[in-house]
Write a protein that holds these residues in place. Structure first.
Motif, PDB file in Angstrom:
ATOM      1  N   ILE A 146      16.130  82.986  44.955  1.00 39.78           N
ATOM      2  CA  ILE A 146      14.663  83.065  45.167  1.00 39.78           C
ATOM      3  C   ILE A 146      13.659  81.729  45.090  1.00 39.78           C
ATOM      4  O   ILE A 146      14.286  80.799  44.591  1.00 39.78           O
ATOM      5  N   SER A 147      12.626  81.982  45.860  1.00 43.05           N
ATOM      6  CA  SER A 147      11.722  80.748  45.434  1.00 43.05           C
ATOM      7  C   SER A 147      10.255  81.622  45.057  1.00 43.05           C
ATOM      8  O   SER A 147      10.238  82.824  45.353  1.00 43.05           O
ATOM      9  N   PHE A 148       9.332  81.052  44.396  1.00 43.23           N
ATOM     10  CA  PHE A 148       8.085  81.868  44.234  1.00 43.23           C
ATOM     11  C   PHE A 148       7.220  81.009  45.073  1.00 43.23           C
ATOM     12  O   PHE A 148       6.896  80.207  45.524  1.00 43.23           O
ATOM     13  N   ARG A 149       6.200  82.301  45.629  1.00 39.18           N
ATOM     14  CA  ARG A 149       5.046  81.864  46.616  1.00 39.18           C
ATOM     15  C   ARG A 149       4.033  81.604  45.769  1.00 39.18           C
ATOM     16  O   ARG A 149       3.515  82.495  44.933  1.00 39.18           O
ATOM     17  N   VAL A 150       3.510  80.399  45.758  1.00 37.63           N
ATOM     18  CA  VAL A 150       2.587  80.176  44.942  1.00 37.63           C
ATOM     19  C   VAL A 150       1.413  79.896  45.470  1.00 37.63           C
ATOM     20  O   VAL A 150       1.250  79.836  46.825  1.00 37.63           O
ATOM     21  N   ASN A 151       0.202  80.376  45.128  1.00 36.72           N
ATOM     22  CA  ASN A 151      -1.166  80.320  45.732  1.00 36.72           C
ATOM     23  C   ASN A 151      -1.727  79.279  45.327  1.00 36.72           C
ATOM     24  O   ASN A 151      -2.389  78.924  44.032  1.00 36.72           O
ATOM     25  N   PRO A 152      -2.102  78.172  46.031  1.00 37.48           N
ATOM     26  CA  PRO A 152      -2.481  76.794  45.645  1.00 37.48           C
ATOM     27  C   PRO A 152      -4.056  76.762  45.691  1.00 37.48           C
ATOM     28  O   PRO A 152      -4.726  75.862  45.565  1.00 37.48           O
ATOM     29  N   TYR A 182       8.942  80.269  36.737  1.00 37.99           N
ATOM     30  CA  TYR A 182      10.194  79.643  36.948  1.00 37.99           C
ATOM     31  C   TYR A 182      10.738  79.457  35.904  1.00 37.99           C
ATOM     32  O   TYR A 182      11.925  79.699  35.577  1.00 37.99           O
ATOM     33  N   HIS A 183      10.118  79.386  34.384  1.00 36.69           N
ATOM     34  CA  HIS A 183      11.146  79.374  33.449  1.00 36.69           C
ATOM     35  C   HIS A 183      11.605  80.691  32.907  1.00 36.69           C
ATOM     36  O   HIS A 183      12.911  80.549  32.771  1.00 36.69           O
ATOM     37  N   LYS A 184      10.935  81.559  33.247  1.00 38.15           N
ATOM     38  CA  LYS A 184      11.647  82.954  32.987  1.00 38.15           C
ATOM     39  C   LYS A 184      12.793  83.251  33.792  1.00 38.15           C
ATOM     40  O   LYS A 184      13.581  83.810  33.504  1.00 38.15           O
ATOM     41  N   ALA A 185      12.441  82.996  35.383  1.00 37.57           N
ATOM     42  CA  ALA A 185      13.368  83.368  36.085  1.00 37.57           C
ATOM     43  C   ALA A 185      14.634  82.524  36.146  1.00 37.57           C
ATOM     44  O   ALA A 185      15.762  83.078  36.313  1.00 37.57           O
ATOM     45  N   SER A 186      14.421  81.409  35.765  1.00 34.32           N
ATOM     46  CA  SER A 186      15.719  80.419  35.663  1.00 34.32           C
ATOM     47  C   SER A 186      16.629  80.985  34.515  1.00 34.32           C
ATOM     48  O   SER A 186      18.052  80.476  34.414  1.00 34.32           O
ATOM     49  N   HIS A 187      16.096  81.980  33.493  1.00 35.17           N
ATOM     50  CA  HIS A 187      17.017  82.286  32.707  1.00 35.17           C
ATOM     51  C   HIS A 187      17.538  83.745  32.851  1.00 35.17           C
ATOM     52  O   HIS A 187      18.300  84.388  32.102  1.00 35.17           O
ATOM     53  N   MET A 188      17.228  84.269  34.058  1.00 37.58           N
ATOM     54  CA  MET A 188      17.520  85.582  34.381  1.00 37.58           C
ATOM     55  C   MET A 188      19.074  85.634  35.164  1.00 37.58           C
ATOM     56  O   MET A 188      19.268  84.863  36.088  1.00 37.58           O
ATOM     57  N   ASP A 189      19.809  86.915  34.903  1.00 38.64           N
ATOM     58  CA  ASP A 189      21.087  86.917  35.189  1.00 38.64           C
ATOM     59  C   ASP A 189      20.790  87.440  36.753  1.00 38.64           C
ATOM     60  O   ASP A 189      19.788  88.216  37.080  1.00 38.64           O
ATOM     61  N   GLY A 190      21.681  87.179  37.779  1.00 40.17           N
ATOM     62  CA  GLY A 190      21.512  87.799  39.156  1.00 40.17           C
ATOM     63  C   GLY A 190      20.595  87.109  39.985  1.00 40.17           C
ATOM     64  O   GLY A 190      20.300  87.349  41.072  1.00 40.17           O
ATOM     65  N   LEU A 191      20.046  86.081  39.237  1.00 40.49           N
ATOM     66  CA  LEU A 191      19.016  85.138  40.265  1.00 40.49           C
ATOM     67  C   LEU A 191      19.296  83.861  40.167  1.00 40.49           C
ATOM     68  O   LEU A 191      19.760  83.138  39.289  1.00 40.49           O
ATOM     69  N   LYS A 192      19.024  83.246  41.353  1.00 37.99           N
ATOM     70  CA  LYS A 192      19.300  81.659  41.248  1.00 37.99           C
ATOM     71  C   LYS A 192      17.899  81.102  42.000  1.00 37.99           C
ATOM     72  O   LYS A 192      17.565  81.658  43.044  1.00 37.99           O
ATOM     73  N   VAL A 193      17.552  80.247  41.263  1.00 41.39           N
ATOM     74  CA  VAL A 193      16.076  79.663  41.590  1.00 41.39           C
ATOM     75  C   VAL A 193      16.231  78.557  42.455  1.00 41.39           C
ATOM     76  O   VAL A 193      16.822  77.637  42.094  1.00 41.39           O
ATOM     77  N   VAL A 194      15.974  78.592  43.665  1.00 38.12           N
ATOM     78  CA  VAL A 194      16.277  77.627  44.818  1.00 38.12           C
ATOM     79  C   VAL A 194      15.119  77.055  45.299  1.00 38.12           C
ATOM     80  O   VAL A 194      15.293  75.852  45.959  1.00 38.12           O
ATOM     81  N   GLY A 195      13.780  77.393  45.245  1.00 40.54           N
ATOM     82  CA  GLY A 195      12.780  76.936  46.171  1.00 40.54           C
ATOM     83  C   GLY A 195      11.481  77.290  45.400  1.00 40.54           C
ATOM     84  O   GLY A 195      10.960  77.950  44.514  1.00 40.54           O
ATOM     85  N   ILE A 196      10.560  76.833  46.387  1.00 42.79           N
ATOM     86  CA  ILE A 196       9.070  77.050  46.238  1.00 42.79           C
ATOM     87  C   ILE A 196       8.476  77.264  47.615  1.00 42.79           C
ATOM     88  O   ILE A 196       9.035  76.639  48.616  1.00 42.79           O
ATOM     89  N   SER A 197       7.569  78.217  47.632  1.00 42.27           N
ATOM     90  CA  SER A 197       6.779  78.416  48.937  1.00 42.27           C
ATOM     91  C   SER A 197       5.551  78.614  48.855  1.00 42.27           C
ATOM     92  O   SER A 197       5.047  78.980  47.793  1.00 42.27           O
ATOM     93  N   CYS A 198       4.612  78.545  49.926  1.00 41.13           N
ATOM     94  CA  CYS A 198       3.273  78.861  50.017  1.00 41.13           C
ATOM     95  C   CYS A 198       2.932  78.999  51.405  1.00 41.13           C
ATOM     96  O   CYS A 198       3.798  78.685  52.318  1.00 41.13           O
ATOM     97  N   HIS A 199       1.853  79.532  51.626  1.00 40.09           N
ATOM     98  CA  HIS A 199       1.224  79.883  53.174  1.00 40.09           C
ATOM     99  C   HIS A 199      -0.274  80.150  52.909  1.00 40.09           C
ATOM    100  O   HIS A 199      -0.630  81.143  52.129  1.00 40.09           O
ATOM    101  N   ILE A 200      -0.979  79.069  53.471  1.00 36.39           N
ATOM    102  CA  ILE A 200      -2.645  79.202  53.196  1.00 36.39           C
ATOM    103  C   ILE A 200      -3.402  79.906  53.991  1.00 36.39           C
ATOM    104  O   ILE A 200      -4.407  80.146  53.889  1.00 36.39           O
TER     105      ILE A 200
END
Ligand code: LLP
Length: 413
Positions: A146-152, A182-200
């Motif tokens: 997963i990556s989170f889509r952030v709203n810049p 990100y901190h929450k997700a990085s401790h969750m089983d079944g998820l691998k935090v791999v990226g960050i995304s955006c689209h403005i």
């Protein structure tokens, strides 16, 4: 080089007269230039060459299998927003490992399909959605990248309907909440935090909003790195504009040379998701003049294409250049170019200077390759147009015109 040009008084796509294609495929008709698609994809790919990267074509801009397949052969990945787009991308030969999945409302079925297909990553848009992905991955005994889509919160200075990166828009997580997510997700089983995304946003014609976004993303990635969360991918989204009328948007190489200085020191693979800039000016919609009508007040050209075939003028008051397929020196006068649909909003142009034309003449609506066919509908029970791909001096139908039978598929009496 423009691949839609006049030769000997008539419009060509590459080396084929548009008239000749219409003789075989009729109207309304989308015609695409494969040389243009290739050149635009390669412009992004080459401009990126100095940095590990992946160009993920935004399938929503044009989802025809042949177009996706052409891009797949050039090395493109895909940015998808639905199970249907995933299905198309895979069918067209885009490897699952090059597919990123964006969108605010992925359903459980869609998440399952993407997980079993093995896509590169989900661009997650809310904590609720993160839970759904985590639970689905656990049930399938899989790990979701997963990556989170952030709203810049950057103003892309475009049409409000296609601005997506402002605080008031529905997209992404606010930068202020991203670190905690990100901190929450990085401790969750079944998820691998791999990226960050955006689209403005889309149809952006300046580099400054992209540069501001890149800077904000870099700061977030640096902060996450200091917290021990190392990312592999930075996805900058799509949004680069094209010339429809008087705009002078940056070229792909200008756009990338504006944002790369902000990101070049980063070890992450850069992803971009261009849609319109690859296919917008690679396609035209050809339509036939059915009737002319003078009301005293106004002169109308009634054509056989309508808002169901190309919705952009009705939906966004978007400007598309319209040219007669046969060149003429006759003086122009203002006309409204309208379709047969029973809505006043069914127009392609208003008060547009056009030369006098005979009934049955052809008109080309330009820059129609992006968000043209992909946003078409069957409104007024109109079968959707055919699509043709031109390569040099040959052409082939890449989607057949719909029939009346197609219109009622799946319905009961
Ligand atoms: N990535 C994401 C997450 C998106 O939402 C979009 C477009 C793209 C990439 C591709 O953006 P592009 O490079 O094409 O600007 N129907 C409207 C455009 C809507 C764009 C929606 N998102 C139009 O006809 O102008």
């Amino acid at each position: 080089m423009d691949h839609f040009i006049f030769k000997k008084g008539e419009l060509y796509c590459e080396d084929v007269p548009v008239r000749k294609i219409v003789e075989e495929a009729s109207t309304p008709l989308y015609i695409y230039s494969s040389a243009t698609l290739k050149r635009h994809f390669e412009a992004f790919d080459k401009a990126f060459a100095s940095h590990p990267h992946l160009v993920c074509f935004a399938v929503k801009a044009n989802n025809n299998l042949s177009i996706l397949n052409l891009l797949a052969r050039l090395g493109s990945g895909a940015d998808i927003v639905s199970g249907g787009e995933l299905f198309r991308a895979l069918k067209a030969g885009i490897p699952a490992g090059k597919i990123v999945y964006s969108g605010v409302g992925k359903t459980l079925d869609e998440i399952r399909y993407a997980l079993t297909s093995g896509i590169l990553m989900f661009n997650v848009e809310s904590m609720d959605e993160l839970d759904a992905i985590k639970n689905t991955a656990a049930a399938l005994k899989k790990q979701a990248n997963i990556s989170f889509r952030v709203n810049p919160d950057v103003d892309p200075k475009t049409h409000p309907y296609i601005s997506t990166g402002l605080k008031k828009n529905k997209f992404g997580l606010a930068c202020a909440n991203a670190i905690e997510a990100y901190h929450k997700a990085s401790h969750m089983d079944g998820l691998k935090v791999v990226g960050i995304s955006c689209h403005i946003g889309s149809q952006i014609t300046e580099t400054s909003p992209f540069v501001e976004t890149a800077r904000k993303i870099r700061n977030l990635v640096d902060e996450l790195g200091r917290d021990g969360i190392d990312l592999k991918f930075i996805d900058m989204g799509g949004g680069l504009g094209i010339k429809y009328n008087a705009e002078a948007p940056p070229k792909p190489e200008e756009y990338l040379s504006a944002i790369l200085p902000e990101l070049s020191s980063m070890p992450q693979t850069l992803i971009i998701e261009p849609g319109r800039a690859i296919c917008g000016n690679a396609g035209i919609l050809v339509t036939k003049l059915l009737y002319t009508k003078d009301t005293g007040e106004k002169r109308f050209y009634i054509v056989d294409a309508a808002m169901n075939d190309l919705a952009r003028p009705s939906l966004y008051q978007a400007h598309h250049e319209i040219v007669p397929v046969e060149e003429t020196a006759a003086a122009s006068q203002p006309v409204d170019i309208v379709g047969p649909i029973c809505e006043t909003g069914d127009f392609f142009a208003k008060d547009r200077p056009m030369p006098p034309m005979e009934k049955g003449s052809l008109l080309a609506i330009k820059s129609a390759g992006a968000y043209g066919f992909s946003m078409s509908s069957n409104y007024n029970s109109r079968p959707r147009p055919a699509e043709v791909m031109v390569t040099g001096d040959s052409f082939r139908i890449i989607r057949h015109r719909e029939t009346y039978e197609n219109l009622i598929r799946g319905e009961d009496n």
